[in-house]
Motif scaffolding. Structure first.
Motif, PDB file in Angstrom:
ATOM      1  N   GLN A  36     -38.876  30.088  16.575  1.00  0.00           N
ATOM      2  CA  GLN A  36     -37.645  29.231  16.167  1.00  0.00           C
ATOM      3  C   GLN A  36     -36.531  29.233  17.191  1.00  0.00           C
ATOM      4  O   GLN A  36     -36.092  30.232  17.593  1.00  0.00           O
ATOM      5  N   LEU A  37     -36.138  27.987  17.424  1.00  0.00           N
ATOM      6  CA  LEU A  37     -35.034  28.000  18.140  1.00  0.00           C
ATOM      7  C   LEU A  37     -34.190  26.845  17.546  1.00  0.00           C
ATOM      8  O   LEU A  37     -34.568  25.841  17.182  1.00  0.00           O
ATOM      9  N   ILE A  38     -33.071  27.492  17.381  1.00  0.00           N
ATOM     10  CA  ILE A  38     -31.954  26.420  16.429  1.00  0.00           C
ATOM     11  C   ILE A  38     -30.772  26.188  16.967  1.00  0.00           C
ATOM     12  O   ILE A  38     -30.149  27.069  17.918  1.00  0.00           O
ATOM     13  N   PHE A  39     -30.454  24.901  17.312  1.00  0.00           N
ATOM     14  CA  PHE A  39     -29.343  24.286  17.996  1.00  0.00           C
ATOM     15  C   PHE A  39     -28.208  23.598  17.134  1.00  0.00           C
ATOM     16  O   PHE A  39     -28.596  23.051  16.080  1.00  0.00           O
ATOM     17  N   SER A  40     -27.047  23.745  17.478  1.00  0.00           N
ATOM     18  CA  SER A  40     -25.898  22.942  16.908  1.00  0.00           C
ATOM     19  C   SER A  40     -26.142  21.655  17.594  1.00  0.00           C
ATOM     20  O   SER A  40     -26.083  21.206  18.607  1.00  0.00           O
ATOM     21  N   ILE A  41     -26.425  20.432  16.670  1.00  0.00           N
ATOM     22  CA  ILE A  41     -26.869  19.420  17.399  1.00  0.00           C
ATOM     23  C   ILE A  41     -25.441  18.709  18.090  1.00  0.00           C
ATOM     24  O   ILE A  41     -25.812  18.073  19.285  1.00  0.00           O
ATOM     25  N   HIS A  44     -26.095  17.892  21.951  1.00  0.00           N
ATOM     26  CA  HIS A  44     -25.638  16.699  22.643  1.00  0.00           C
ATOM     27  C   HIS A  44     -24.802  16.630  23.723  1.00  0.00           C
ATOM     28  O   HIS A  44     -25.289  15.974  24.697  1.00  0.00           O
ATOM     29  N   LYS A  45     -23.478  17.270  23.655  1.00  0.00           N
ATOM     30  CA  LYS A  45     -22.680  17.535  24.713  1.00  0.00           C
ATOM     31  C   LYS A  45     -23.288  18.000  25.830  1.00  0.00           C
ATOM     32  O   LYS A  45     -23.236  17.676  27.194  1.00  0.00           O
ATOM     33  N   GLN A  46     -24.138  19.086  25.648  1.00  0.00           N
ATOM     34  CA  GLN A  46     -24.843  19.996  26.798  1.00  0.00           C
ATOM     35  C   GLN A  46     -25.804  19.017  27.522  1.00  0.00           C
ATOM     36  O   GLN A  46     -25.850  19.162  28.791  1.00  0.00           O
ATOM     37  N   LEU A  47     -26.515  17.989  26.807  1.00  0.00           N
ATOM     38  CA  LEU A  47     -27.576  17.186  27.286  1.00  0.00           C
ATOM     39  C   LEU A  47     -26.935  16.170  28.189  1.00  0.00           C
ATOM     40  O   LEU A  47     -27.183  15.482  29.349  1.00  0.00           O
ATOM     41  N   GLN A  48     -25.566  15.791  27.642  1.00  0.00           N
ATOM     42  CA  GLN A  48     -25.035  14.876  28.668  1.00  0.00           C
ATOM     43  C   GLN A  48     -24.392  15.423  29.516  1.00  0.00           C
ATOM     44  O   GLN A  48     -24.303  14.668  30.864  1.00  0.00           O
ATOM     45  N   LYS A  49     -23.909  16.710  29.664  1.00  0.00           N
ATOM     46  CA  LYS A  49     -23.331  17.366  30.944  1.00  0.00           C
ATOM     47  C   LYS A  49     -24.545  17.352  31.835  1.00  0.00           C
ATOM     48  O   LYS A  49     -24.505  17.237  33.156  1.00  0.00           O
ATOM     49  N   THR A  50     -25.632  18.100  31.423  1.00  0.00           N
ATOM     50  CA  THR A  50     -26.894  18.346  32.402  1.00  0.00           C
ATOM     51  C   THR A  50     -27.950  17.360  32.655  1.00  0.00           C
ATOM     52  O   THR A  50     -28.776  17.575  33.299  1.00  0.00           O
TER      53      THR A  50
END
Length: 87
Positions: free
Chosen positions: A26-31, A35-41
């Protein structure tokens, strides 16, 4: 196969169970943080090629090679102040 049993993952004779216990990975993320990280990377994470060769000569592939990435590499993309944990 060659390190445990030539037949691969077969049940242990004494226990009746596989020597390889299950794992649900399992891999759990704070959405919002994700989202911020996806925008950055822009969704880029470190990638690698993991070729499967036919034999030890490494002159031909056993199967098509593809780019892979590991879920463990995501925390490497976040700032050092980010809360990252594991169990």
């Amino acid at each position: 196969r060659s390190t445990v049993n030539p037949d691969g993952d077969v049940n242990d004779d004494s226990t009746g169970f596989s020597p390889y216990p299950g794992n649900i990975n399992q891999l759990i993320f704070s959405i919002p943080d994700y989202h911020k990280q996806l925008q950055k990377t822009k969704g880029h994470v470190p990638e690698f090629v993991n070729p499967k060769y036919k034999d030890s000569t490494k002159t031909s592939f056993k199967s098509p090679t593809r780019l892979e990435c590991m879920m463990q590499d995501y925390p490497r993309t976040v700032p050092s102040s980010a809360k990252v944990g594991f169990t």
